[in-house]
Write a protein that holds these residues in place. Structure first.
Motif, PDB file in Angstrom:
ATOM      1  N   LEU A 172       0.855  -1.185   0.000  1.00 22.58           N
ATOM      2  CA  LEU A 172       0.000   0.000   0.000  1.00 22.58           C
ATOM      3  C   LEU A 172       0.893   1.237   0.000  1.00 22.58           C
ATOM      4  N   LEU A 173       0.576   2.216  -0.852  1.00 23.84           N
ATOM      5  CA  LEU A 173       1.289   3.493  -0.871  1.00 23.84           C
ATOM      6  C   LEU A 173       0.364   4.550  -0.283  1.00 23.84           C
ATOM      7  N   VAL A 174       0.858   5.303   0.690  1.00 27.56           N
ATOM      8  CA  VAL A 174      -0.004   6.257   1.379  1.00 27.56           C
ATOM      9  C   VAL A 174       0.502   7.685   1.137  1.00 27.56           C
ATOM     10  N   ASP A 175      -0.376   8.534   0.577  1.00 27.31           N
ATOM     11  CA  ASP A 175      -0.054   9.936   0.304  1.00 27.31           C
ATOM     12  C   ASP A 175       1.207  10.095  -0.536  1.00 27.31           C
ATOM     13  N   ASP A 176       1.337   9.229  -1.535  1.00 27.56           N
ATOM     14  CA  ASP A 176       2.382   9.343  -2.557  1.00 27.56           C
ATOM     15  C   ASP A 176       2.125  10.676  -3.278  1.00 27.56           C
ATOM     16  N   HIS A 177       3.060  11.636  -3.181  1.00 26.27           N
ATOM     17  CA  HIS A 177       2.718  13.004  -3.602  1.00 26.27           C
ATOM     18  C   HIS A 177       2.245  13.090  -5.049  1.00 26.27           C
ATOM     19  N   TRP A 178       3.140  12.739  -5.989  1.00 30.69           N
ATOM     20  CA  TRP A 178       2.838  12.932  -7.418  1.00 30.69           C
ATOM     21  C   TRP A 178       2.982  11.631  -8.195  1.00 30.69           C
ATOM     22  N   GLY A 179       2.961  10.497  -7.478  1.00 32.68           N
ATOM     23  CA  GLY A 179       3.004   9.206  -8.155  1.00 32.68           C
ATOM     24  C   GLY A 179       4.401   8.655  -8.362  1.00 32.68           C
ATOM     25  N   ALA A 180       5.427   9.258  -7.739  1.00 32.13           N
ATOM     26  CA  ALA A 180       6.794   8.745  -7.931  1.00 32.13           C
ATOM     27  C   ALA A 180       6.932   7.331  -7.344  1.00 32.13           C
ATOM     28  N   LEU A 181       6.353   7.105  -6.151  1.00 31.22           N
ATOM     29  CA  LEU A 181       6.441   5.769  -5.542  1.00 31.22           C
ATOM     30  C   LEU A 181       5.672   4.771  -6.409  1.00 31.22           C
ATOM     31  N   ALA A 182       4.513   5.189  -6.892  1.00 29.71           N
ATOM     32  CA  ALA A 182       3.679   4.294  -7.701  1.00 29.71           C
ATOM     33  C   ALA A 182       4.402   3.882  -8.981  1.00 29.71           C
ATOM     34  N   VAL A 183       5.024   4.845  -9.645  1.00 26.78           N
ATOM     35  CA  VAL A 183       5.708   4.539 -10.900  1.00 26.78           C
ATOM     36  C   VAL A 183       6.889   3.607 -10.629  1.00 26.78           C
ATOM     37  N   ALA A 184       7.645   3.905  -9.565  1.00 28.59           N
ATOM     38  CA  ALA A 184       8.830   3.086  -9.280  1.00 28.59           C
ATOM     39  C   ALA A 184       8.446   1.661  -8.874  1.00 28.59           C
ATOM     40  N   LEU A 185       7.306   1.512  -8.191  1.00 29.61           N
ATOM     41  CA  LEU A 185       6.948   0.197  -7.652  1.00 29.61           C
ATOM     42  C   LEU A 185       5.765  -0.445  -8.377  1.00 29.61           C
ATOM     43  N   ALA A 186       5.380   0.101  -9.541  1.00 33.33           N
ATOM     44  CA  ALA A 186       4.213  -0.419 -10.283  1.00 33.33           C
ATOM     45  C   ALA A 186       4.274  -1.927 -10.519  1.00 33.33           C
ATOM     46  N   PRO A 187       5.463  -2.520 -10.788  1.00 37.89           N
ATOM     47  CA  PRO A 187       5.480  -3.970 -11.020  1.00 37.89           C
ATOM     48  C   PRO A 187       4.986  -4.775  -9.811  1.00 37.89           C
ATOM     49  N   MET A 188       4.980  -4.173  -8.614  1.00 39.48           N
ATOM     50  CA  MET A 188       4.509  -4.885  -7.412  1.00 39.48           C
ATOM     51  C   MET A 188       2.990  -4.791  -7.270  1.00 39.48           C
ATOM     52  N   ARG A 189       2.323  -4.129  -8.223  1.00 41.19           N
ATOM     53  CA  ARG A 189       0.870  -3.952  -8.201  1.00 41.19           C
ATOM     54  C   ARG A 189       0.375  -3.330  -6.893  1.00 41.19           C
ATOM     55  N   ASN A 194       1.471  10.370 -14.905  1.00 38.10           N
ATOM     56  CA  ASN A 194       2.829   9.812 -14.837  1.00 38.10           C
ATOM     57  C   ASN A 194       2.862   8.335 -15.230  1.00 38.10           C
ATOM     58  N   LEU A 195       1.804   7.591 -14.880  1.00 35.08           N
ATOM     59  CA  LEU A 195       1.742   6.187 -15.327  1.00 35.08           C
ATOM     60  C   LEU A 195       1.724   6.158 -16.853  1.00 35.08           C
ATOM     61  N   ALA A 196       0.888   7.012 -17.456  1.00 36.49           N
ATOM     62  CA  ALA A 196       0.780   7.042 -18.923  1.00 36.49           C
ATOM     63  C   ALA A 196       2.113   7.445 -19.548  1.00 36.49           C
ATOM     64  N   ARG A 197       2.745   8.472 -18.938  1.00 37.70           N
ATOM     65  CA  ARG A 197       4.011   8.981 -19.478  1.00 37.70           C
ATOM     66  C   ARG A 197       5.088   7.898 -19.463  1.00 37.70           C
ATOM     67  N   CYS A 198       5.008   7.014 -18.459  1.00 32.64           N
ATOM     68  CA  CYS A 198       6.025   5.962 -18.334  1.00 32.64           C
ATOM     69  C   CYS A 198       5.598   4.684 -19.050  1.00 32.64           C
ATOM     70  N   GLY A 199       4.510   4.765 -19.838  1.00 33.78           N
ATOM     71  CA  GLY A 199       4.091   3.599 -20.628  1.00 33.78           C
ATOM     72  C   GLY A 199       3.453   2.517 -19.781  1.00 33.78           C
ATOM     73  N   LEU A 200       2.956   2.877 -18.591  1.00 35.15           N
ATOM     74  CA  LEU A 200       2.323   1.883 -17.721  1.00 35.15           C
ATOM     75  C   LEU A 200       0.806   1.961 -17.890  1.00 35.15           C
ATOM     76  N   PRO A 201       0.098   0.827 -17.753  1.00 40.39           N
ATOM     77  CA  PRO A 201      -1.354   0.874 -17.929  1.00 40.39           C
ATOM     78  C   PRO A 201      -2.019   1.712 -16.843  1.00 40.39           C
ATOM     79  N   ALA A 202      -3.170   2.304 -17.171  1.00 41.94           N
ATOM     80  CA  ALA A 202      -3.869   3.200 -16.241  1.00 41.94           C
ATOM     81  C   ALA A 202      -4.243   2.473 -14.958  1.00 41.94           C
ATOM     82  N   ASP A 203      -4.524   1.147 -15.044  1.00 37.11           N
ATOM     83  CA  ASP A 203      -4.953   0.430 -13.837  1.00 37.11           C
ATOM     84  C   ASP A 203      -3.784  -0.244 -13.115  1.00 37.11           C
ATOM     85  N   ALA A 204      -2.542   0.126 -13.481  1.00 42.05           N
ATOM     86  CA  ALA A 204      -1.372  -0.507 -12.839  1.00 42.05           C
ATOM     87  C   ALA A 204      -1.354  -0.219 -11.344  1.00 42.05           C
ATOM     88  N   VAL A 205      -1.812   0.993 -10.951  1.00 38.52           N
ATOM     89  CA  VAL A 205      -1.821   1.375  -9.534  1.00 38.52           C
ATOM     90  C   VAL A 205      -3.176   2.024  -9.242  1.00 38.52           C
TER      91      VAL A 205
END
Ligand SMILES: C[S@@+](CC[C@H](N)C(=O)[O-])C[C@H]1O[C@@H](n2cnc3c(N)ncnc32)[C@H](O)[C@@H]1O
Length: 379
Positions: A50-67, A84-95
């Motif tokens: 679980l990511l809590v209060d991830d400011h701008w999605g940096a934690l989400a983008v870095a850890l997206a493979p962990m779902r 940021n998910l889109a910019r990094c080529g990650l699917p919208a539902d990755a996080v």
């Protein structure tokens, strides 16, 4: 726009709004440190994260493979996460994103928490996190040292369990708590205040501007809200606990008022104050409370009046970039002849922004600290 380099992978990230002036990065060393500590202490794809209060999605983008699941209060943060998910080529539902006022479906084995500015919000978050943590879960909580009061580390231990802190790294620190369900007393009820002239009583909520007290700027603006019997469409832009929207609805019995905030906590607080003060359904129906990026979703030229006590921070930095953006949204949403009424700290010079955008301003009132300024949309 800038690049975050974690583990040799460069990722392009931005805040929301994208490309905003001010040159602030979409991550800081606390994000990098949290990811590094996660790799050292809880690697592997197994545990639910679980990511809590991830400011701008940096934690989400870095850890997206962990779902992971992202649980946060800021709608702007949510918009940045999606972009940021889109910019990094990650699917919208990755996080998937869960707003702070809801509870994500647990149990979680690991949580990464960005420590918020407000300690009441931190305590509330940690209390509501407990039921969704597995016993023995690892909670890594991090922040920049200069923005993290010592009491934040104590709260972590009180609410979750033993939480040794790491040595500082690039001026960031992380606490690693093991969840042991320590006993907790009941939470302290948020304070309330009355505005007798408008027969209002407002209750604050953790992390919501004002903390259950009437802000000095809002008090000055209240002196200048209109009283009108005719129909009126209005917005309270950045409504916090809802004070300006509710006072306007009280004074103008035929007004339709939109109370909008980018904070889920604030919108929920304003909605609760609406219920408390307007028990009649037909009266309450004149006020709509929404979570949004200001007036971005409001039809152009549709409002008669916008009230705004704007934010004066961008993250931890004192800044009026956000205020200028909200004023531009107000200009677009007002009909010709419509008025924006703003209160702000005197030194922020909001009148100059109004001149630039509206081509006019009127100084309405002022005291030692705040000024109320109005601008009218001319065409
Ligand atoms: C200074 S507080 C004013 C709160 C309340 N209106 C008052 O007068 O007490 C500013 C509010 O603007 C909100 N805010 C900041 N940026 C926003 C945005 N882009 N859209 C909507 N609300 C925003 C903040 O969450 C905060 O609640």
């Amino acid at each position: 726009m800038a690049w975050l380099d974690i583990d040799g992978h460069e990722r392009e990230l931005d805040r929301w709004p994208q490309g905003a002036p001010g040159g602030l990065l979409a991550w800081d060393a606390a994000d990098e440190y949290l990811v590094g500590q996660w790799r050292a202490l809880a690697p592997g794809a197994g545990p639910r994260l679980l990511l809590v209060d991830d400011h701008w999605g940096a934690l989400a983008v870095a850890l997206a493979p962990m779902r992971p699941v992202s649980w946060g209060d800021s709608h702007l943060g949510h918009l940045a996460l999606a972009a940021n998910l889109a910019r990094c080529g990650l699917p919208a539902d990755a996080v998937p994103f869960v707003p702070s006022v809801d509870i994500p479906a647990g149990p979680f084995d690991v949580a990464l928490v960005r420590l918020p500015k407000a300690l009441d919000a931190l305590e509330d978050t940690l209390r509501r996190l407990r039921p969704v943590l597995r016993e023995g879960a690892l909670v890594l909580a991090g922040g920049m040292i200069k923005h993290t009061p010592t009491r934040a580390w104590r709260l972590l231990e009180q609410c979750l369990g033993p939480a040794p802190t790491t040595p500082g790294w690039k001026k960031a620190r992380v606490g690693a708590a093991t969840f042991t369900s320590p006993p907790l007393g009941p939470p302290v009820a948020p304070p309330a205040y009355a505005v007798p002239g408008d027969q209002l009583e407002l209750r604050g909520a953790p992390g919501v501007f004002g903390g259950g007290h009437l802000d000095g700027g809002a008090a000055l603006l209240l002196r200048h809200l209109p009283r009108a019997d005719e129909a009126l469409t209005a917005a309270d832009l950045g409504c916090g606990d809802g004070i300006l929207a509710l006072a306007l609805a009280r004074r103008c019995p035929r007004a339709l008022v939109l109370a909008v905030d980018e904070s889920h906590r604030a919108a929920a607080c304003a909605a609760a104050n609406l219920d408390r003060n307007f028990p009649q359904p037909d009266e309450a129906a004149r006020v709509t409370v929404a979570v949004a990026d200001g007036l971005a979703d409001v039809a152009p030229g549709s409002l008669d009046l916008v009230l705004c006590n704007p934010p004066f921070h961008q993250g931890h930095a004192v800044s009026d970039v956000a205020a200028a953006r909200l004023f531009a949204q107000a200009l677009a949403a007002l009909r010709p002849g419509g008025r924006l009424l703003v209160v702000g700290n005197r030194h922020l010079g909001h009148h100059a922004k109004l001149d630039r955008l509206f081509g006019n301003h009127e100084l309405v009132d002022g005291d030692g600290r705040f000024v109320v300024v109005a601008a009218t949309r001319r065409d």
